[in-house]
Design an enzyme around this catalytic site. Structure first.
Site, PDB file in Angstrom:
ATOM      1  N   HIS A 248       1.189  -1.777   3.126  1.00 28.06           N
ATOM      2  CA  HIS A 248       2.130  -3.274   3.406  1.00 28.06           C
ATOM      3  C   HIS A 248       1.224  -3.790   4.391  1.00 28.06           C
ATOM      4  O   HIS A 248       0.772  -5.241   4.154  1.00 28.06           O
ATOM      5  CB  HIS A 248       3.400  -2.977   4.252  1.00 28.06           C
ATOM      6  CG  HIS A 248       3.916  -4.300   4.879  1.00 28.06           C
ATOM      7  ND1 HIS A 248       4.976  -4.644   4.315  1.00 28.06           N
ATOM      8  CD2 HIS A 248       3.511  -4.862   6.042  1.00 28.06           C
ATOM      9  CE1 HIS A 248       5.404  -5.652   5.124  1.00 28.06           C
ATOM     10  NE2 HIS A 248       4.368  -5.832   6.138  1.00 28.06           N
ATOM     11  N   GLU A 249       0.337  -3.234   5.410  1.00 30.10           N
ATOM     12  CA  GLU A 249      -0.518  -3.967   6.320  1.00 30.10           C
ATOM     13  C   GLU A 249      -1.632  -4.277   5.503  1.00 30.10           C
ATOM     14  O   GLU A 249      -2.386  -5.449   5.950  1.00 30.10           O
ATOM     15  CB  GLU A 249      -0.989  -2.867   7.613  1.00 30.10           C
ATOM     16  CG  GLU A 249       0.433  -2.712   8.232  1.00 30.10           C
ATOM     17  CD  GLU A 249       1.036  -3.720   8.839  1.00 30.10           C
ATOM     18  OE1 GLU A 249       0.723  -4.929   8.803  1.00 30.10           O
ATOM     19  OE2 GLU A 249       2.553  -3.535   8.909  1.00 30.10           O
ATOM     20  N   HIS A 252      -1.499  -7.664   4.140  1.00 27.21           N
ATOM     21  CA  HIS A 252      -1.642  -8.739   5.263  1.00 27.21           C
ATOM     22  C   HIS A 252      -3.167  -8.891   5.427  1.00 27.21           C
ATOM     23  O   HIS A 252      -3.572 -10.091   5.560  1.00 27.21           O
ATOM     24  CB  HIS A 252      -1.191  -8.216   6.643  1.00 27.21           C
ATOM     25  CG  HIS A 252       0.615  -8.435   6.780  1.00 27.21           C
ATOM     26  ND1 HIS A 252       1.202  -9.508   6.139  1.00 27.21           N
ATOM     27  CD2 HIS A 252       1.399  -7.465   7.109  1.00 27.21           C
ATOM     28  CE1 HIS A 252       2.488  -9.250   6.225  1.00 27.21           C
ATOM     29  NE2 HIS A 252       2.735  -8.069   6.866  1.00 27.21           N
TER      30      HIS A 252
HETATM   31 ZN    ZN Z   1       4.558  -7.318   7.668  1.00 26.62          ZN
END
Ligand code: ZN
Length: 701
Positions: A248-249, A252
């Protein structure tokens, strides 16, 4: 009819109870991203400029809706973006293997899981081809540190001395040490490494059993964040295989927003233009915050679209609690655009190869200070391109670093007397750019070593300075030399290579000048052997002077998805000739395909023949296999080429007369059948440049 108040209260209390008894990992991205935009107008500007660069890159590379780079589909099986990663474990003095100081095996397991998540090969998620999306990224732990010493890519630092760290860890929303203070104790340049920080706690919560309610599991920044803050912060409790915090990171880190970007509670994000609103990805449905910590059925309706959730509920960039996770093709394309347009330094970085034998000669002088320390004028190079070197970075702002030495990891090669174009981008203000190369390797830059002297015209102020460079005869050859890029306000035209600048920045890179006579490598005599469950690939080379690395690569049994299983440096062969034998340590006795990739110093790639293990019988690979042999006139032929290859076959009798010929696609069993008279025959097979022959004995009926 009014519902009695007390029953509403009871429902409310029950909801609160159920939500506080379970730990709920969330991500701190939105908060830290907004905060940084407020604190640093330069970051906000950069994020907006980067959004334009991403759009431009995608427009340029999706001519017909399909992403293409150099005529190739960049998410095709041959393309992998290798991302150098360093993991900084900020422990609190505990032994390796304790809660806040995870062991190496746990961290490498996390990286393996991260790769399988991106490549859609993690067994319990939708696989590529079955609803999963393959993102062609491979995250690899660095092999050399910024100071050119060897590293495992895992750095352990005791963070106990940072005020507030032991009690509360890192601050995201409520308590703990500022992440810039934590990163300051072990910070590797963000243009050369992706930094992952494994921390004890965020906002005082560690995510281990006993944690109740929502807790921040991690957060990351978009490209363009100040170098001293870029990277992922994540809890040690989440730093293991199967925990989706890191995938998930990393989303980003490569410019993905949450799919609920712009939503507040039950209010849906605006989505009139999916390219510029919400998460700026068109094949993700807008969502609101109601599905947090639940897993809707795929047939349930998403309140923001009125249509079924389908696989959207599995998105890595949402907080649903569904056990499976995936990215969409649109998210994949945005991440590919991000690495090409914004984090391209990671592709140039040499951090994935062991330290070089020779490092760049120290400079005799360098800037020692800057006149306007707190200036926010965005001066300094923001992108440098020269041959294979491509580095997008911040300027002096908002990194606040006036001199950067990139020479260990960031370099390229040029062949003597050939022409190369160098381009240096500057933004926001008119600037003067000077570039020097220490051709005579004496540690200083003489007047004759100035290779660019360019001033931004009156308009536009966002400008790419270009010029042609030709390494001269007499330059020191075959070792990295220092190249210095200086950029400052345009009125400061008297600056030299070691000047303390007014507002801008000085950056050093490495260039290696190669002799004009360098020829490309030749790979020949490839063979493959399987003995005692060990696979060995042997080959010979000529003209390997230009080779930087060799890699043994393995594909699956369909001949797709070549991955590097071993990388090694060339030996010093006489006249550039050498012989090699390399083993695949992970060979598991299944049939697969192998080849050698030779990467030359200028980035050129050369491949060997592809050889297969066939059905793993000893020595069968590399040769055609006829079975049964002898036969009664019907036999099958296995040819060591990848499936899909066209193979020409000719069967001749003992007198040279052709008795059968045909062509076949190799992924089907090639069966030859006929009423041939008993006797000795010769079978010849041809696939492109490759030729084989075999004796065939037919016994007759
Ligand atoms: Zn996030």
């Amino acid at each position: 009819m009014r519902k009695p108040l007390h029953s509403l209260l009871l429902v409310y209390v029950l909801i609160c109870l159920s939500s506080i008894t379970k730990a709920q990992p969330v991500c701190g991205f939105d908060k830290v991203h907004r905060q940084l935009e407020l604190q640093h107008p330069a970051y906000k500007n950069r994020v907006e400029q980067n959004e334009v660069k991403l759009r431009n890159w995608l427009d340029e590379h999706k001519p017909s809706g399909n992403l293409q780079v150099d005529g190739r589909v960049p998410n095709g099986p041959e393309t992998i973006y290798e991302i150098p990663v360093v993991i900084h474990v900020i422990h609190t003095g505990g032994a390796v293997g304790t809660n806040y100081n995870p062991a190496d095996a746990q961290l490498t397991g996390m990286i393996d899981y991260l790769n399988q998540s991106f490549q859609a090969t993690w067994a319990s998620y939708p696989l590529a081809g079955a609803g999963g999306t393959r993102v062609p990224f491979r995250f690899i732990l660095a092999q050399r540190a910024p100071d050119c010493t060897p590293t495992t890519g895992i750095v352990r630092v005791d963070g106990s001395s940072i005020p507030g760290y032991v009690a509360n860890g890192v601050f995201s929303q409520s308590a703990g040490a500022d992440d810039s203070l934590v990163k300051a104790i072990t910070l590797w340049p963000a243009n050369q490494y992706y930094n992952v920080y494994v921390v004890n706690k965020i906002d005082g919560k560690d995510g281990y059993p006993g944690t109740v309610g929502p807790f921040v599991a991690g957060f990351a920044y978009f490209p363009g964040a100040p170098m001293y803050i870029d990277g992922t912060i994540m809890l040690a409790s989440q730093a293991k295989s199967g925990q989706s915090t890191l995938p998930h990171e990393m989303g980003h880190a490569f410019n993905l927003f949450h799919t609920f970007q712009g939503a507040t509670g039950a209010t849906c994000p605006p989505n009139a233009n999916c390219n510029t609103q919400g998460d700026r990805v068109c094949d993700t449905d807008p969502t609101n915050e109601q599905a947090f910590f639940t897993c809707p059925l795929s047939t349930d309706n998403n309140p923001c679209t009125g249509t079924p959730w389908s696989d959207q509920r599995l998105n890595f960039m949402h907080y649903t609690s569904c056990a499976q996770k995936k990215f969409t093709p649109g998210q994949r394309d945005r991440m590919i655009a991000s690495v090409n347009a914004l984090r391209n330094g990671l592709m140039t970085s040499a951090a994935l190869t062991p330290p070089p034998a020779t490092t760049v000669t120290a400079a005799l002088c360098q800037p020692l200070s800057i006149v306007h320390l707190n200036n926010n004028n965005d001066m300094g190079a923001t992108r440098l391109q020269l041959n294979t070197l491509d580095d997008s970075t911040n300027s002096y702002t908002p990194d606040w670093v006036f001199y950067v030495d990139n020479t260990c990891n960031m370099g390229t090669n040029m062949i003597m007397t050939q022409n190369y174009t160098i381009s240096v981008s500057t933004n926001t203000n008119r600037q003067i750019v000077k570039v020097y190369i220490d051709y005579n390797d004496n540690g200083s830059f003489e007047a004759g070593e100035l290779v660019m002297n360019s001033t931004t015209p009156a308009s536009p102020v966002d400008y790419t300075h270009t010029t042609s460079i030709t390494p001269p005869v007499g330059a020191v050859l075959n070792k990295p030399l220092r190249m210095r890029v200086v950029a400052d306000f345009f009125t400061n035209s008297s600056i030299g290579p070691c000047s303390n600048l007014q507002y801008g920045q000085t950056k050093d890179y490495a260039v290696t000048i190669l002799p004009a006579s360098a020829l490309p490598v030749k790979i020949y005599d490839e063979s493959i052997k399987v003995r005692n469950n060990k696979l060995q690939f042997s080959f010979k080379v000529g003209e390997q002077q230009m080779v930087k690395t060799y890699a043994l690569q393995r594909a699956n049994k369909k001949g797709n998805d070549f991955i590097t299983v071993k990388e090694f440096a060339p030996s010093s062969g006489i006249n550039g000739n050498a012989a090699y034998a390399v083993e695949d340590d992970q060979y598991n006795n299944s049939s697969s395909w192998y080849r050698i990739l030779a990467t030359e110093l200028d980035g050129a790639k050369f491949y060997s023949r592809i050889l297969g293990t066939g059905n793993s019988e000893d020595d069968a690979a590399g040769y055609i296999k006829v079975s049964p042999n002898p036969s009664r006139g019907s036999f099958t032929v296995a040819v060591p080429v990848p499936p899909g290859t066209n193979v020409q076959l000719v069967l001749t009798d003992a007198f040279g007369k052709t008795v059968w010929n045909g062509s076949r696609i190799s992924d089907r069993p090639i069966t030859i059948s006929g009423s041939f008279p008993a006797g000795l025959y010769f079978l010849r097979a041809t696939a492109g440049q490759l030729k084989w022959s075999s004796k065939v004995v037919i016994t007759g009926n």
